[in-house]
Scaffold this motif. Structure first.
Motif, PDB file in Angstrom:
ATOM      1  N   ALA A 255     140.034 -46.536 -72.596  1.00  0.00           N
ATOM      2  CA  ALA A 255     141.370 -46.724 -73.173  1.00  0.00           C
ATOM      3  C   ALA A 255     141.336 -47.692 -74.355  1.00  0.00           C
ATOM      4  CB  ALA A 255     142.332 -47.244 -72.106  1.00  0.00           C
ATOM      5  N   GLU A 256     140.317 -48.548 -74.420  1.00  0.00           N
ATOM      6  CA  GLU A 256     140.196 -49.528 -75.509  1.00  0.00           C
ATOM      7  C   GLU A 256     139.351 -49.002 -76.668  1.00  0.00           C
ATOM      8  OE1 GLU A 256     139.328 -50.476 -72.221  1.00  0.00           O
ATOM      9  OE2 GLU A 256     141.416 -51.022 -71.917  1.00  0.00           O
ATOM     10  N   GLU A 257     138.987 -47.712 -76.638  1.00  0.00           N
ATOM     11  CA  GLU A 257     138.143 -47.142 -77.679  1.00  0.00           C
ATOM     12  C   GLU A 257     138.856 -46.002 -78.393  1.00  0.00           C
ATOM     13  OE1 GLU A 257     133.639 -47.824 -76.114  1.00  0.00           O
ATOM     14  OE2 GLU A 257     134.760 -46.219 -75.144  1.00  0.00           O
ATOM     15  N   THR A 258     138.451 -45.780 -79.630  1.00  0.00           N
ATOM     16  CA  THR A 258     138.952 -44.680 -80.441  1.00  0.00           C
ATOM     17  C   THR A 258     137.782 -43.760 -80.749  1.00  0.00           C
ATOM     18  OG1 THR A 258     140.651 -46.076 -81.426  1.00  0.00           O
ATOM     19  CG2 THR A 258     140.064 -44.078 -82.638  1.00  0.00           C
ATOM     20  N   VAL A 259     138.007 -42.463 -80.713  1.00  0.00           N
ATOM     21  CA  VAL A 259     136.953 -41.506 -81.042  1.00  0.00           C
ATOM     22  C   VAL A 259     136.839 -41.410 -82.561  1.00  0.00           C
ATOM     23  CG1 VAL A 259     136.207 -39.104 -80.900  1.00  0.00           C
ATOM     24  CG2 VAL A 259     137.267 -40.206 -78.919  1.00  0.00           C
ATOM     25  N   ALA A 260     135.624 -41.556 -83.065  1.00  0.00           N
ATOM     26  CA  ALA A 260     135.356 -41.385 -84.495  1.00  0.00           C
ATOM     27  C   ALA A 260     134.518 -40.121 -84.671  1.00  0.00           C
ATOM     28  CB  ALA A 260     134.616 -42.589 -85.047  1.00  0.00           C
ATOM     29  N   PHE A 261     134.838 -39.358 -85.692  1.00  0.00           N
ATOM     30  CA  PHE A 261     134.140 -38.109 -86.011  1.00  0.00           C
ATOM     31  C   PHE A 261     133.629 -38.256 -87.438  1.00  0.00           C
ATOM     32  CE2 PHE A 261     134.263 -33.731 -87.733  1.00  0.00           C
ATOM     33  CZ  PHE A 261     133.384 -33.126 -86.845  1.00  0.00           C
TER      34      PHE A 261
END
Length: 111
Positions: free
Chosen positions: A51-57
């Motif tokens: 929940a404390e992370e964002t997905v980067a592409f």
């Protein structure tokens, strides 16, 4: 046609400013904005994002695979890339959960 490297990683949201780019003829870093939960799989589950992370592409474009292979070797051999060396900053994400691969470009559509 050019050669493409693609990456999907989970980055602690607090580390957005620490997220770095490394050379190629073009590098695109995408910060997750509309990354929905899927019924079977999705980007968040694929990289075990919390929940404390964002997905980067991200993807990097190279003129060809030979140039990419030489550039990646040079980058991996660079002692600045080793977070275990004193003085080097830690990576801003958990590399063990990164999905990556190299792709031969087969189609390009431009507006």
């Amino acid at each position: 046609m050019s050669y493409i490297d693609g990456f999907v990683i989970a980055v602690p949201t607090a580390n957005k400013q620490k997220f770095i780019e490394l050379g190629a003829i073009r590098v695109i870093e995408g910060w997750g904005d509309d990354v929905p939960d899927g019924k079977v799989t999705d980007f968040r589950r694929a990289v075990q994002a919390t929940a404390e992370e964002t997905v980067a592409f991200s993807w990097g474009e190279w003129p060809d695979k030979a140039t990419r292979d030489a550039g990646m070797k040079k980058m991996m051999d660079d002692p600045r890339m080793d977070p275990s060396i004193p003085g080097n900053p830690p990576m801003p994400f958990d590399g063990k959960r990164m999905i990556f691969g190299g792709f031969e470009q087969v189609v390009e559509v431009k507006a």
